[in-house]
Design an enzyme around this catalytic site. Structure first.
Site, short mmCIF file in Angstrom:
data_model
loop_
_atom_site.label_atom_id
_atom_site.label_comp_id
_atom_site.label_asym_id
_atom_site.label_seq_id
_atom_site.Cartn_x
_atom_site.Cartn_y
_atom_site.Cartn_z
N GLU A 18 0.85 -1.18 0.00
CA GLU A 18 0.00 0.00 0.00
C GLU A 18 0.89 1.24 0.00
OE1 GLU A 18 -2.87 -0.07 3.15
OE2 GLU A 18 -3.52 -2.14 2.71
N GLY A 36 29.86 2.83 -23.98
CA GLY A 36 30.06 4.25 -24.23
C GLY A 36 28.75 4.92 -24.61
N GLY A 37 28.83 5.88 -25.53
CA GLY A 37 27.64 6.60 -25.95
C GLY A 37 26.56 5.70 -26.51
N GLU A 97 9.66 -6.55 -3.45
CA GLU A 97 9.72 -7.68 -2.51
C GLU A 97 10.66 -7.38 -1.34
OE1 GLU A 97 9.37 -11.70 -3.59
OE2 GLU A 97 8.52 -11.26 -5.56
N GLU A 142 17.63 -2.34 1.64
CA GLU A 142 17.85 -1.89 3.01
C GLU A 142 17.12 -2.80 4.00
OE1 GLU A 142 18.90 1.16 0.23
OE2 GLU A 142 17.03 0.07 0.46
N GLY A 189 4.07 0.75 2.57
CA GLY A 189 5.38 0.46 2.00
C GLY A 189 5.99 -0.80 2.59
N ARG A 210 34.22 -3.99 -30.94
CA ARG A 210 34.46 -2.54 -30.98
C ARG A 210 35.97 -2.25 -30.96
NH1 ARG A 210 33.38 2.62 -32.41
NH2 ARG A 210 33.64 4.13 -30.71
N THR A 268 1.78 -6.34 -9.28
CA THR A 268 2.21 -6.94 -10.54
C THR A 268 1.10 -7.81 -11.11
OG1 THR A 268 4.52 -6.97 -9.81
CG2 THR A 268 3.92 -8.46 -11.60
#
Length: 379
Positions: free
Chosen positions: A127, A339-340, A363, A367, A131, A268, A158
């Protein structure tokens, strides 16, 4: 990379899931993310392959596979498309409380529906105001004759609006605090249920997430799971086991990012040579591979305890926490190596980074996982 000493039957199962995922799911991953819609065709393909709800016992129409096989299935599907893997994790969230606390009649009524693919499950505990503090939920279930009347709002659910069945947690005794919460099986067609619009999420965009509104939703008393007031225990016992699935999902995302990075640095070229020849890049890849492999082993160690080993709570929290932190770091490093190009949607690593982030949050935030682990260590 091959996990250490995994039985041959698990490796064979992995190979079959990987083949299916690469053939049916991976080609759709970018489109699923772009459209942000539940992939009904992928659900049908998973059902056809028997991979949508791995682990339901055979007596209820399932495959009877163990928790390690279920983790492998989530990992390999997430490696192809993280959004699609939430079909498996959503079902796991709904099936687990039924298996742990459901009556035989409830199991025989609902589990075959999930095993056949007739119904997808959702798990409604979160909720907006509560939390991570499950005990602060406000959704109420009031006794009403021979049933209960459900009122309130559940958030971040979900598969809401797609799932045919929901396990819903609500307060049945407001004076009892966390001991006044109960769990119920709710049908999507029950009167009094409605849904909010799909959340506009950073990642897992093909996993539909909505609020669920209950307005005088009346359900029979025999839909309650376990005894009145046991909802907190049901929720926590379920999460001990399903956090393993989120760890597996994170491993799949991390492996996909590592795969993409390895392929890219081989091709690359800069300064006349593949960038994979440079030691700084090699060190990054080595760390990425090391972390993904370690996360995988921790997830499997947790899965091996899913039948209720005394240290399951610690291992479930550790697997989810470490694997999701790994997925986020490895995906971020993959973007850096591209990279970019990594910052564009022309390559998959930006999607993998967005998908990885939620594994550190849902889930139980990481923390909270550290709080869980610390409490176990301190006794």
């Amino acid at each position: 990379m091959t996990p250490f000493l995994l039985p041959a039957e698990h490796e064979e199962f992995r190979a079959s899931v990987r083949a299916m995922a690469q053939d049916k799911i991976a080609p759709r991953a970018a489109e699923i993310d772009e459209r942000g819609e539940f992939p009904h065709d992928i659900y049908d393909a998973l059902v056809a392959a028997g991979l949508h709800a791995v682990g339901i016992p055979e007596q209820y129409g399932g495959d009877g596979a163990d928790a390690t096989a279920a983790a492998i299935a989530v990992e390999e599907v997430a490696r192809a498309c993280a959004s699609s893997s939430t079909i498996l994790t959503s079902n796991k969230l709904g099936v687990t409380p039924l298996l742990l606390f459901g009556t035989e009649e409830q199991k025989r009524r609902y589990l075959p529906l999930v095993a056949s693919g007739e119904a997808l499950m959702a798990y409604a505990v979160s909720e907006r105001e509560a939390g991570s503090d499950i005990g602060a939920m406000r959704c109420r279930a009031v006794r009403d004759g021979d049933g209960y009347r459900l009122d309130g709002v559940k958030t971040w659910i979900t598969s809401a609006g797609v799932a045919g069945l929901l396990v819903v947690f609500a307060v049945t005794d407001p004076e009892a605090g966390s001991r006044g919460i109960s769990a119920f099986v709710v049908h999507a067609e029950d009167p009094g249920i409605s849904y909010g619009p799909p959340e506009k999420k950073m990642g897992l965009r093909g996993s539909v997430t909505r609020e669920v509104f209950f307005d005088g939703c009346r359900i029979p008393a025999d839909r309650m799971l376990g005894e009145p007031g046991r909802g907190m225990r049901i929720a926590l016992s379920t999460l001990d086991r399903t956090r393993v699935s989120i760890g597996a999902q994170a491993v799949g995302i991390g492996q996909a990012a590592l795969d993409a990075a390895v392929g890219y640095v081989r091709e690359r070229e800069q300064f006349g040579r593949p960038i994979g020849d440079f030691q700084g890049v090699q060190f990054m890849l080595a760390d990425m591979g090391m972390r993904v492999t370690a996360a995988r082993q921790l997830v499997y160690a947790a899965a091996a305890r899913a039948d209720g080993a005394p240290d399951l709570t610690f291992f479930g929290a550790a697997a989810k926490c470490f694997a999701s932190d790994t997925a986020m770091r490895v995906a971020t490093d993959a973007v850096q190596l591209f990279g970019g190009y990594g910052y564009t949607r022309d390559f998959p690593v930006e999607r993998l980074m967005r998908d990885a982030k939620i594994t550190q949050i849902y889930e139980g935030t990481n923390e909270i996982q550290r709080v869980v682990m610390a409490r176990r260590l301190l006794g």
